[in-house]
Write a protein that holds these residues in place. Structure first.
Motif, short mmCIF file in Angstrom:
data_model
loop_
_atom_site.label_atom_id
_atom_site.label_comp_id
_atom_site.label_asym_id
_atom_site.label_seq_id
_atom_site.Cartn_x
_atom_site.Cartn_y
_atom_site.Cartn_z
N LYS A 54 -5.60 2.87 1.43
CA LYS A 54 -5.65 3.46 0.20
C LYS A 54 -4.86 2.78 -0.69
N ASN A 55 -3.77 3.24 -0.93
CA ASN A 55 -2.55 2.92 -1.73
C ASN A 55 -2.32 1.22 -1.63
N ASP B 135 1.81 0.18 -0.26
CA ASP B 135 1.61 -0.18 0.96
C ASP B 135 2.58 -1.71 1.18
N ARG C 81 3.26 7.70 8.39
CA ARG C 81 2.25 6.48 8.13
C ARG C 81 3.60 5.41 8.46
N GLU D 280 -0.35 9.14 2.69
CA GLU D 280 -1.81 8.34 2.22
C GLU D 280 -2.32 7.25 4.00
N ASP D 281 -2.83 7.02 4.42
CA ASP D 281 -3.36 5.97 4.66
C ASP D 281 -2.67 4.97 4.66
#
Length: 211
Positions: free
Chosen positions: A73-74, A78, A100, A69-70
């Motif tokens: 978004k999470n 991150d 990513r 995921e980008d």
């Protein structure tokens, strides 16, 4: 010292019922077997700051930041990956960032990302140009599965480009001092490991220098 590699995982849901999960694409299994045949490796769940204690207990001494995921978004992922990057830098452990993961490394060192042309980068192949010859070539074709990329002006000043696409977007970078390598393509998604991928990855995991 033998490699014990931790791989970060993306968040995903069960298909037929509600159950949040952490997942790792099955493509990674043959990739790790082929490229890191002597290494021990495991997936790292999204534990946030607790992940450092977890990987210390496992003796992890190398890190692969996988795709997914980008960034943004999470937040849990991150935070996890930032903590793991810091841990690896503090302990001189090598880091490989894939898609990513490469973008996360750029963010960590103060860079940015921006949108790229979807028709050139989402579920397609394209040519990239290496800054110096590797395995006798300076141009190769790679896969591409991203809508965000890193332009020259977005690249963190501490990171050095290895390869660019025809629009001068950064397709690979390194930092020799900290044994960091970022690849925007997915070497694990090829049916057979590319020799150039293998050489680049082992150069940095072995503590070498691209120059």
């Amino acid at each position: 010292m033998s490699l014990k590699i931790g791989l970060t995982m993306r968040s995903c849901d069960a298909v037929e019922y509600v159950e949040p999960r952490h997942g790792l694409a099955l493509d990674w299994i043959p990739f790790m077997k082929n490229v890191f045949s002597e290494a021990v490796w495991t997936g790292i769940p999204n534990l946030g700051k607790d992940a450092v204690r977890h990987i210390r207990g496992l003796g992890i001494n190398a890190l692969i930041l996988t795709g997914g995921e980008d960034f943004g978004k999470n937040p849990a992922r991150d935070e996890l990956e930032f903590e793991l990057i810091k841990f690896c830098l503090d302990n001189s452990h090598p880091i490989l960032g894939i898609c990513r993961g490469m973008q996360v490394l750029n963010f960590y060192f103060g860079g940015r990302i921006s949108s790229v042309a979807r028709e050139k980068h989402v579920a397609t192949n394209h040519k990239i140009f290496l800054k110096r010859e590797i395995c006798g070539v300076t141009k190769i074709e790679v896969n591409s599965f991203h809508a965000n990329g890193i332009s020259r002006c977005d690249l963190a000043s501490d990171l050095i480009p290895i390869a660019v696409d025809e629009d001068e977007n950064i397709e690979a970078f390194y930092q020799a001092e900290n044994k960091i390598l970022g690849l925007m393509w997915h070497p694990e998604r090829t049916s057979k490991s590319n020799r150039i991928d293998y050489e680049l990855i082992h150069l940095f995991f072995g503590g070498g220098n691209y120059e």
